[in-house]
Design an enzyme around this catalytic site. Structure first.
Site, PDB file in Angstrom:
ATOM      1  N   GLY A 150       1.006  -1.134   0.131  1.00  0.00           N
ATOM      2  CA  GLY A 150       0.105  -0.005  -0.319  1.00  0.00           C
ATOM      3  C   GLY A 150       0.505   0.925  -0.049  1.00  0.00           C
ATOM      4  O   GLY A 150       0.498   2.670  -0.796  1.00  0.00           O
ATOM      5  N   ASN A 174      -7.259   3.787   8.778  1.00  0.00           N
ATOM      6  CA  ASN A 174      -7.009   2.981   9.253  1.00  0.00           C
ATOM      7  C   ASN A 174      -6.784   2.862  11.002  1.00  0.00           C
ATOM      8  O   ASN A 174      -7.035   1.794  11.690  1.00  0.00           O
ATOM      9  CB  ASN A 174      -5.559   2.979   9.592  1.00  0.00           C
ATOM     10  CG  ASN A 174      -4.516   4.107   9.342  1.00  0.00           C
ATOM     11  OD1 ASN A 174      -4.977   5.248   8.522  1.00  0.00           O
ATOM     12  ND2 ASN A 174      -3.984   3.783   9.929  1.00  0.00           N
ATOM     13  N   SER A 196      -3.717  -3.434  -0.380  1.00  0.00           N
ATOM     14  CA  SER A 196      -2.963  -3.861   0.309  1.00  0.00           C
ATOM     15  C   SER A 196      -2.630  -5.246   0.567  1.00  0.00           C
ATOM     16  O   SER A 196      -4.023  -5.219   1.114  1.00  0.00           O
ATOM     17  CB  SER A 196      -1.491  -3.828   1.780  1.00  0.00           C
ATOM     18  OG  SER A 196      -0.772  -4.146   1.476  1.00  0.00           O
ATOM     19  N   THR A 252      11.478  -7.772 -11.432  1.00  0.00           N
ATOM     20  CA  THR A 252      10.736  -9.430 -11.351  1.00  0.00           C
ATOM     21  C   THR A 252      10.102  -9.042 -10.747  1.00  0.00           C
ATOM     22  O   THR A 252       9.974  -9.258  -8.979  1.00  0.00           O
ATOM     23  CB  THR A 252      12.255  -9.643 -11.023  1.00  0.00           C
ATOM     24  OG1 THR A 252      13.675  -9.466 -12.020  1.00  0.00           O
ATOM     25  CG2 THR A 252      11.429 -11.654 -11.200  1.00  0.00           C
ATOM     26  N   CYS A 305       2.439   0.809  11.573  1.00  0.00           N
ATOM     27  CA  CYS A 305       3.460   1.995  10.983  1.00  0.00           C
ATOM     28  C   CYS A 305       3.864   3.027  12.086  1.00  0.00           C
ATOM     29  O   CYS A 305       5.291   3.576  11.737  1.00  0.00           O
ATOM     30  CB  CYS A 305       2.980   2.562   9.839  1.00  0.00           C
ATOM     31  SG  CYS A 305       2.324   1.543   8.728  1.00  0.00           S
TER      32      CYS A 305
END
Length: 394
Positions: free
Chosen positions: A72, A153, A201, A239, A326
């Protein structure tokens, strides 16, 4: 007592068994690089494209509008920086957001301010909801982007996304929403809701960590954030995390399936929890009682400190949080709680309980059994609580 009660699903979730089973072959058998021409490379590429289609269907998007990222935060950064720098070519350097965004948005807009962009930070009301009239009035001829999160959140507040999308389309302003917390909880239709960019996410919906999605509406010009190879149609080098992408598609599809049934179940548990917790003296619910995520319950308890509450809950086998994962470790109170008008001393005593459809009433009952005693214990040691009691007895 249950061995472990996990109620921090807004921070991350456990992997579902179906997600694990879907991912394993891409670690053990079909492990080829999807850019390679041999068979196991081609199989990996097919898996990515099938995952892209499955996710696009969940949001009523076109397949070529779905891009895979590392999560996210990257999706938010790419959306905001990519649009900002692209629109700056046209002389548009004004961005509108809210004061209660995730730090993946706020720190990005702060970075852009240092780059010479102007950012308007909208206030929210006591429930954490923006005023759409203020949003409309904030739009200027040089407004490049509006970025407003779908659901918060920390306090679970759901923003009026349909109305925001309508306003942005009216003024031809690009609209991005961080929908990390909304996926699996709210039906999302990017076309009907006039959403131009949307961040997702996987690990919030029982998928793997390190995998995200950015929806970019066809025709939206956006600069690349990561440069290198030609992956993701030349838009996002590196990748591809094939197993993670496969797991993300299974998780997101499961999250969007029978969504109303799951929301009803989780909402009943949440409402039961809220009703019982609010019986505790000097407790309050943060955020809207009605416009909130089905699994979110965010409380403040006067006279205590949130970190101590979390540690004592952990000693009793309960995993919860005081806000965003976070920002754990920060001594400052939540910017979200301060923005809805709470004073510092109350904002410090917050507890976020976030449920998923894995949680049970037995687990909620256990939390309700131990929580009042923990709060009383902390208040007995708190000079602030003693002051509150004295003021109330005058």
């Amino acid at each position: 007592m249950p061995k472990l009660v996990y109620v921090d699903n807004a921070a991350t979730t456990n992997l579902s068994k179906s997600v694990i089973n879907a991912m394993i072959p891409y670690y053990t058998e079909n492990y080829g690089n999807p850019s390679s021409l041999y068979s196991i490379g081609r199989d990996a590429k097919k898996a990515i494209e099938f995952a892209r289609e499955e996710i696009a269907n969940c949001f009523n998007a076109d397949v070529n509008e779905i891009f895979f990222t590392s999560g996210g935060s990257e999706s938010d950064n790419w959306a905001i920086k990519g649009i900002a720098y692209e629109q700056a070519k046209k002389g548009k350097k004004h961005i509108i957001t809210s004061k209660i965004e995730h730090h993946a948005v706020l720190h990005t807009t702060e970075f852009l301010e240092n780059e010479g962009f102007e950012v308007t930070y909208l206030n929210v009301n006591e429930d954490g909801i923006i005023n759409t009239d203020e949003l409309e009035n904030a739009i200027k001829p040089d407004t490049a982007l509006v970025t407003i999160m779908y659901a918060n959140n920390e306090i679970g507040t759901i923003q009026p996304i349909d109305e925001i999308g309508t306003i942005c389309r009216k003024y031809n302003v690009i609209f991005h929403t961080d929908a990390v917390q909304a996926v699996g909880n709210i039906e999302i239709d990017v076309k009907k809701q006039n959403i131009d960019l949307l961040s997702v996410s996987a690990h919030k919906v029982h998928g793997p960590k390190g995998v995200g999605v950015l929806y970019v509406r066809r025709g939206i010009k956006i600069l690349n954030l990561i440069h290198g190879g030609a992956q993701e149609r030349g838009r996002r080098a590196s990748t591809e995390n094939v197993a993670g992408i496969v797991g993300a598609s299974v998780a997101i599809k499961e999250a969007c399936h029978n969504i109303n049934e799951k929301v009803s179940k989780i909402s009943r548990l949440r409402d039961y929890l809220i009703d019982e917790v609010l019986k505790i003296e000097k407790s309050r619910l943060n955020g809207s009682r009605t416009h909130r995520l089905p699994g979110n319950a965010n409380f403040c308890f006067e006279g205590i400190e949130g970190e101590s509450l979390l540690l004592l809950l952990d000693m009793q086998g309960v995993c919860a949080s005081s806000g965003s994962a976070c920002t754990s470790g920060s001594l400052d109170p939540s910017h979200v709680l301060l923005s809805i008008g709470l004073p510092h001393e109350i904002a410090h005593g917050s507890l976020r309980i976030s449920l998923s459809d894995y949680n049970t009433k037995e687990e909620i009952d256990y939390i309700l059994e131990i929580l009042p005693g923990i709060i009383n214990k902390l208040r007995e040691m708190s000079p602030l609580w003693e002051k509150i009691v004295c003021e109330n007895t005058k």
